[in-house]
Design an enzyme around this catalytic site. Structure first.
Site, PDB file in Angstrom:
ATOM      1  N   GLY A   1       0.894  -1.227  -0.017  1.00  0.00           N
ATOM      2  CA  GLY A   1       0.005  -0.130  -0.065  1.00  0.00           C
ATOM      3  C   GLY A   1       0.857   1.098  -0.029  1.00  0.00           C
TER       4      GLY A   1
ATOM      5  N   ARG B   1       0.998  -5.752  -4.941  1.00  0.00           N
ATOM      6  CA  ARG B   1       1.172  -6.723  -3.758  1.00  0.00           C
ATOM      7  C   ARG B   1       1.829  -8.325  -3.962  1.00  0.00           C
ATOM      8  NH1 ARG B   1      -1.076  -4.509   0.705  1.00  0.00           N
ATOM      9  NH2 ARG B   1      -2.350  -2.655   0.520  1.00  0.00           N
TER      10      ARG B   1
ATOM     11  N   ASP C   1       6.676  -7.054   5.661  1.00  0.00           N
ATOM     12  CA  ASP C   1       6.605  -8.367   4.706  1.00  0.00           C
ATOM     13  C   ASP C   1       7.718  -8.254   3.618  1.00  0.00           C
ATOM     14  OD1 ASP C   1       4.858 -10.040   5.957  1.00  0.00           O
ATOM     15  OD2 ASP C   1       3.283  -9.639   4.673  1.00  0.00           O
TER      16      ASP C   1
ATOM     17  N   LYS D   1       8.657   1.112   5.273  1.00  0.00           N
ATOM     18  CA  LYS D   1       7.376   2.052   4.944  1.00  0.00           C
ATOM     19  C   LYS D   1       6.167   1.525   5.388  1.00  0.00           C
ATOM     20  CE  LYS D   1       4.791   0.374   2.324  1.00  0.00           C
ATOM     21  NZ  LYS D   1       3.847  -0.342   1.619  1.00  0.00           N
TER      22      LYS D   1
ATOM     23  N   ASP E   1       0.695   2.571   8.894  1.00  0.00           N
ATOM     24  CA  ASP E   1       0.458   1.900  10.139  1.00  0.00           C
ATOM     25  C   ASP E   1       1.344   1.962  11.295  1.00  0.00           C
ATOM     26  OD1 ASP E   1      -1.592   0.868   8.496  1.00  0.00           O
ATOM     27  OD2 ASP E   1      -0.838  -1.114   8.594  1.00  0.00           O
TER      28      ASP E   1
END
Lengths: 552, 552
Positions: free
Chosen positions: A82, A146, A177, A203, A206
């Site tokens: 994202g 993704r 991840d 990055k 969240d």
């Protein structure tokens, strides 16, 4: 009036991010001796050539004369996952430093995320291209994706593509991840002598990719400030119109740093933190009761309005809901044939209801019909589509029911008119705050020097970030030093542990100490939209989370 | 870290709005000779003492020495209707000018809207109070409300309350309805020699309270910029993640100025303007086809993402939907008994279906079940709850159906993943932009001089507003000169005609001339959040609507 770009774009493109002092002249890499951490034996086995590395810092080396530029190199960069504010500045910093090191160095941008590396789809990052994107939000310069580079075939294809392009390094801009993936790539490339270094940048809006070394992930500052500004606007509306209870869902599945930061900045009447919900073992009903309690207490004070903030991922942290999901997951897997044999959704629902253990059956029965049905339709990977449940609507339905009950008992006499908001997509691609603009620029800039130093399998970090930009300390941490083995889909996988909100951490403790004063009082703080100009108290402010965690 | 106020609040409270030159020294009122317009005879009958008035301008009178302050007066101020950025500055300007005219003048704030006037609920506006709210968003200083002062009893109670408080003037801050109400009050007070003047200020984020004299309503600038910033962020996300079609509903029931301004600023792939829908007689299906066309064309260009903006009030402008609503309204009224006799919603729905004329029956049948049912449940005033229909979800449902059909026909091969947003409440209480901060301050400031000049039944206006603040021309327009008779709930009522988007106006024509280029190209402009500091191109920008309408 026919400008292709907005006045905002044109003005922001003039902004020159300040650089940490250490990056302003000649830069050298300084290992932090003794920083190599004990690595789990299993992780060592998975990463034989990239464990045991030391953390490094970038320091200025102005005594030396500029070294003669070595052979020019080609570096690839890819955006993963994202979007987060500042991604373009990370690329700009990387570009500028590569060119400073050797004007003949080249930077290639892989398109649409990791799939671009696998397929070799890329554009050359030219001065003209990068100049159009300096200090802008979004990941649209080269777009993101993704996909993951996981299988041996993927890695083989990447190796070939990078080799064809003559690239000797790959910079992966992503979250936990993606940085784990960067470590895997670094190891595989090294093991097969592919001659490609891999460097990751931290990055995520969240805010959950951080640790003792990495003070913050980029994008969190801008996104949290954006959401705080919006929540504050809504709070001011609540207090002005005095007729709605606004329930605001904030993006963030695993960690509630965003909700906590917004809570600290704006002081809504109630802010729910998933980590607290999980640790205290709260049930759906207990959370509903908390909301009801706030509504009733405010109503008794003559206030039939308010602001309640919940994190997007709340549902999966509720103790009873977690058990329900586990049971459902097993039932749906084991009873697939029987379920398919039923002709109607209703029959399937009854069957499941019968099979659930009593506590889960009770929770399941609490849910509105539409959600009961939705939960029985796993996706193609067999996952129950929890994210499709509109948690805020579910909570408000249950709150309304409970208030009706209290009204009949004479314990509630107020008005309850909920309005729903979800803030997420409007915060991921904002133009980066000055903090994120400079942090990202420094991250990208640093990556170039880690590459020049021959390092691979590192994530870039910034430290001393409460201080002015000039005093930041940039460096790299071996990704393997951050890895743990966790069970993912039945297999032990190396992953970077997500940094969750710690109930013993300073931000949560401050929040917990003050929140009772915010329930009935309208203690809202109106924080305004992000300011890129003007008083440094606004334009260069740090998040409350960073300030509390790093000293204030 | 324990500040009661946010850093943003503290910094903004230092901002001193600039004043138009005419208001900086001694001020005098200058009637615009010949400006009295022809008033409809029916309106004249309703407003015998307040028609035939001339527009006035406020001009500087620096040749004269300051007049000795007359008897001190007490003025009341009330906020009416939905909040709009700048309300507090209007009160601050009024306060400062009243004190400049005579330090013994007093300002009372009526609480919670018009009901506060009726009940005499008020606070005295003190320097300490007003200083806390300078340049802040929201209406929370004294709060707002939607009651109207209509019945003779209401007016009687107001007269008494104002008289008890010794107030000789009332400033009503509101939209078209509230300014109409101000005219009614002015007339009634004058007719009964109550000795209370009434002055209105033009407030609404919708931008529909304006005309040849009033260049813009306050709040539109800030709200439209806020929404444009958010839509631009979402557009950047669309272009970065490349997997969602964002459908964004913008606040605004009657007029689409906000959607048009956002369209011009951001250039989404499709922006629907209610006024165009109505004038072209478009049906629900035609609008769905337009959206489908955009989705298909973009998909053919490899773009399975996009941004579509619709105005909140769209549904009520669709030709077939309007007819359906009219038929339903009559059916529900005439068949109340029969409908009540049916025991199930389903029976009621079938009955209605049978009774609808064929075209309306077709439209009705198009709607999802839940909406079909919702439409059969009128509120206590007999109104069909159209606003409860989530127009964006309805449209996307129909778009999905149509795309499925096209896919079967081999005419669409793309992916369509819609995400929904509604921007409204987050834009009504933002801290006013410099433009709105100064406009509102000047409006309130001017109101004090209209009161000093003995005027009643006027709405304050600003002109020459593309020029710097110092060159603005402030004045007052007789409310009666803006009134028309319109049918409202079966009765002819005097109302200020809402300014709708004119298809022949410059803003719409520019939009119409350029929009085809925005469908497939990602011509998005990223406008950023409102800047209160920094380059004047950002901090003092005017809306595109104002710029096009007033000359550029």
């Amino acid at each position: 009036m026919n400008n292709e770009f907005s006045p905002f774009h044109n003005e922001r493109s003039k902004y020159q991010p300040r650089l940490p002092k250490a990056l302003q002249g000649q830069v050298q890499i300084q290992p932090v001796s003794g920083s190599a951490v004990q690595i789990d034996a299993e992780i060592q086995k998975l990463f034989p050539t990239t464990t045991g590395l030391e953390t490094v810092k970038l320091v200025s080396n102005d005594s030396s004369t500029a070294p003669a530029p070595g052979e020019p190199i080609t570096v690839g960069v890819v955006l993963s996952g994202g979007p987060a504010p500042g991604g373009h500045n990370a690329i700009a910093g990387l570009f500028d430093a590569l060119k400073k090191i050797n004007p003949a160095n080249r930077l290639l941008g892989f398109l649409n995320g990791p799939i671009g590396v696998i397929q070799g789809d890329h554009v050359e990052i030219t001065p003209e291209l990068v100049d159009q994107y300096r200090n802008t939000g979004g990941f649209d310069m080269i777009a993101s994706g993704r996909d993951k580079i996981e299988s041996d075939e993927d890695i083989e294809r990447c190796t070939r593509a990078l080799s064809m392009l003559g690239a000797s390094a790959l910079v992966v801009i992503g979250g936990d991840d993606s940085n784990t993936n960067a470590a895997v790539l670094a190891e595989k490339f090294k093991a097969r002598n592919a001659g490609v270094q891999v460097i990751g940048l931290p990055k995520t809006i969240d805010g959950d990719m951080r640790n003792d070394i990495i003070e913050t992930s980029f994008g969190f500052d801008t996104a949290a400030k954006t959401y705080a500004g919006l929540v504050a606007n809504v709070a001011r509306d609540a207090k002005s119109a005095k007729k709605y209870t606004h329930i605001i869902k904030l993006m963030g599945r695993a960690a509630s740093h965003v909700a906590l930061e917004v809570g600290l900045q704006v002081r809504p009447n109630l802010t729910i933190i998933s980590e607290e919900v999980e640790q205290r073992g709260w049930t759906l009903n207990q959370v509903v009761e908390q909301i009801v309690d706030v509504v009733v207490r405010r109503s008794e004070a003559g206030k039939n309005y308010g602001v309640i903030v919940i994190p997007e991922g709340l549902l999966e942290f509720l103790s009873d809901f977690k058990v329900l999901l586990q049971e459902l997951s097993i039932l749906l897997r084991d009873s697939e044939e029987i379920l398919n044999a039923y002709s109607s959704d209703e029959d399937r629902r009854q069957f499941i209801n019968m099979k659930l253990l009593s506590e889960s059956a009770r929770v399941y029965a609490t849910l509105p019909d539409s959600i009961q049905h939705a939960l029985l339709k796993p996706d193609k990977h067999g996952n129950i589509p929890v994210s499709q449940i509109e948690t805020d609507y579910l909570l408000m339905d249950l709150v309304k029911l409970r208030l009706k009950e209290l009204r009949l008992e004479g314990k509630y006499k107020g008005q309850f008119a909920p309005l729903h908001h979800f803030f997420g997509y409007e915060g991921r691609c904002v133009a980066p705050s000055n903090f994120d603009a400079e942090y990202c620029y420094a991250l990208g800039y640093s990556a170039a020097y880690l590459i020049q130093g021959g390092l691979t399998g590192y994530t870039v970090f910034g430290q001393n970030m409460l201080a002015p930009t000039e005093e930041w300390q940039m460096g790299g941490i071996p990704v393997t030093s951050m890895l743990n083995l966790e069970l993912r889909k039945g297999k032990m996988k190396p992953v970077i542990k997500k940094a969750l909100v710690e109930l013993e951490g300073k931000p949560f403790k401050k929040f917990a100490a003050e929140r009772d004063n915010w329930v009935v009082n309208d203690a809202y703080r109106f924080v305004g939209p992000i300011q890129y100009y003007g008083p440094p108290e606004l334009a260069d402010a740090r998040t409350i989370t960073l300030r509390l965690e790093r000293g204030e």
